[in-house]
Design an enzyme around this catalytic site. Structure first.
Site, mmCIF file in Angstrom:
data_model
loop_
_atom_site.group_PDB
_atom_site.id
_atom_site.type_symbol
_atom_site.label_atom_id
_atom_site.label_comp_id
_atom_site.label_asym_id
_atom_site.label_seq_id
_atom_site.Cartn_x
_atom_site.Cartn_y
_atom_site.Cartn_z
ATOM 1 N N SER A 16 50.868 46.878 56.049
ATOM 2 C CA SER A 16 50.236 46.292 54.869
ATOM 3 C C SER A 16 51.222 45.374 54.139
ATOM 4 C CB SER A 16 49.698 47.409 53.965
ATOM 5 O OG SER A 16 48.795 46.908 53.011
ATOM 6 N N ASP A 75 39.104 47.385 58.865
ATOM 7 C CA ASP A 75 40.001 46.976 57.787
ATOM 8 C C ASP A 75 39.558 45.605 57.275
ATOM 9 O OD1 ASP A 75 42.121 46.382 56.123
ATOM 10 O OD2 ASP A 75 43.648 46.439 57.694
ATOM 11 N N HIS A 132 41.949 50.499 57.180
ATOM 12 C CA HIS A 132 43.319 50.151 56.798
ATOM 13 C C HIS A 132 44.230 51.380 56.798
ATOM 14 C CE1 HIS A 132 46.200 47.350 55.169
ATOM 15 N NE2 HIS A 132 46.414 48.101 54.104
#
EC number: 3.1.1.1
Length: 329
Positions: A165, A269, A302
């Site tokens: 991320s 995601d 995610h």
């Protein structure tokens, strides 16, 4: 009163009118362990005394206890944690668990970097701290740095950067800067970085990167609000080149300072198309790397592997992550 909310960024954090910031995730920490966990030992080391910043080093137990005079040299992984530049630390159970698993599977030395977070320390502080940490790591390249584990066991011809991320975003920018600023002696290569792994990278732009990216207003607004909080001085908002790496014409990926890249994305995601876009843009650039792979995990969202580290798909991700470091085909 202190209970009056100024801005609610749940599930990440809440800002109160008094100025107090309450982080809702990633604040719990676990200590390093000299007792092997999954065959891995760890310790914390200060890398920036001026800012009281530390990192956690992980080492396979067999390397730590090797009795031979010749030191066991292992690939070196430098990892940057995620959390939108706002939450999480290198010392949380989430990242301690992941790094322990990754080191066990890849048989490497790992350095997990802690950096100051927004909104108290807005962008570019996280990048600056990460660069300071990377320079500290490379101060051990001749075997005469301040940390014995790196002097004895890190193979600086096999350095990998990785993150998830926001940490993947940091990984990209550190690799660009490492080449530009010639982090490593030319006897290795100018950046000193062999490869990078971008796990569910946090890149974004005001308009969708392709016709498959989500157009859901609520989702796009949320993602942009996280960046705005982290980087309030970005005049272009989420089109700032720090975050708009894929779509921005001003970002030239040909200068990426490594020879191998693995991009890992998750089907559900919201950032998935950005990861695919990065892979495509890098492939079309004048980057002279040797390996460019992308892996998509179906049916997952995610950082699913951090939320459910014991799932079969999380184990598959760690296996692929480790294989890239080991050079598996």
């Amino acid at each position: 009163m202190d209970s009056e909310i100024a801005a609610d960024y749940s599930p990440m954090l809440i800002i109160y009118k008094s100025g107090r910031i309450e982080r809702l995730v990633g604040e719990t920490t676990v200590p390093p362990s000299s007792n092997p966990q999954n065959g891995v030992v760890s310790k914390d080391v200060v890398y920036s005394p001026d800012n009281n910043l530390s990192l956690r080093i992980y080492l396979p137990e067999k390397a730590a206890t090797a009795e031979t005079e010749a030191s066991v040299k292992l690939p070196l992984l430098v990892y940057f944690h995620g959390g939108g530049f706002l939450v999480e630390t290198a010392f949380s159970p989430t990242y301690h668990t992941f790094l322990t698993a990754a080191v066990s599977a890849s048989d490497c030395v790992a350095v997990s970097v802690d950096y100051r977070r927004a909104p108290e320390h807005p962008i570019p502080t996280s990048y600056d701290d990460s660069w300071t940490a990377l320079k500290w790591v490379f101060s051990h390249i001749a075997g005469s740095g301040s940390e014995d584990w790196l002097n004895k066991h890190a193979d600086f011809s096999k350095v990998f950067l990785a993150g998830d991320s926001a940490g993947a975003n940091i990984t990209h920018h550190m690799t660009m800067k490492a080449a530009k600023d010639k982090l490593s002696p030319e006897s290795l290569n100018e950046s000193g970085i062999s490869g990078i792994i971008l796990v569910h990278p946090y890149f974004w732009s005001k308009t969708p990167v392709d016709d498959k990216e989500t157009t859901d207003v609520a989702i796009r607004t949320w993602i942009e609000s996280v960046w705005t909080l982290a980087s309030p001085n970005s005049k272009d908002g989420s089109d700032d080149p720090f975050i708009n790496v894929v779509q921005s014409e001003s970002v030239d990926l040909s200068g990426l300072g490594c020879g191998k890249v693995l991009v890992m994305v998750a089907e559900k995601d919201a950032l998935v198309r950005q990861g695919w876009g990065y892979w495509e843009k890098l492939g079309k650039s004048r980057w002279n790397g040797e390996v460019l792979d992308v892996v998509e995990t179906k049916g997952e969202g995610h950082v699913f592997h951090l939320r459910d580290p014991n799932s079969e798909k999380a184990h598959e991700l760690v296996h692929r992550f480790a294989g890239f470091i080991k050079g598996d085909k």
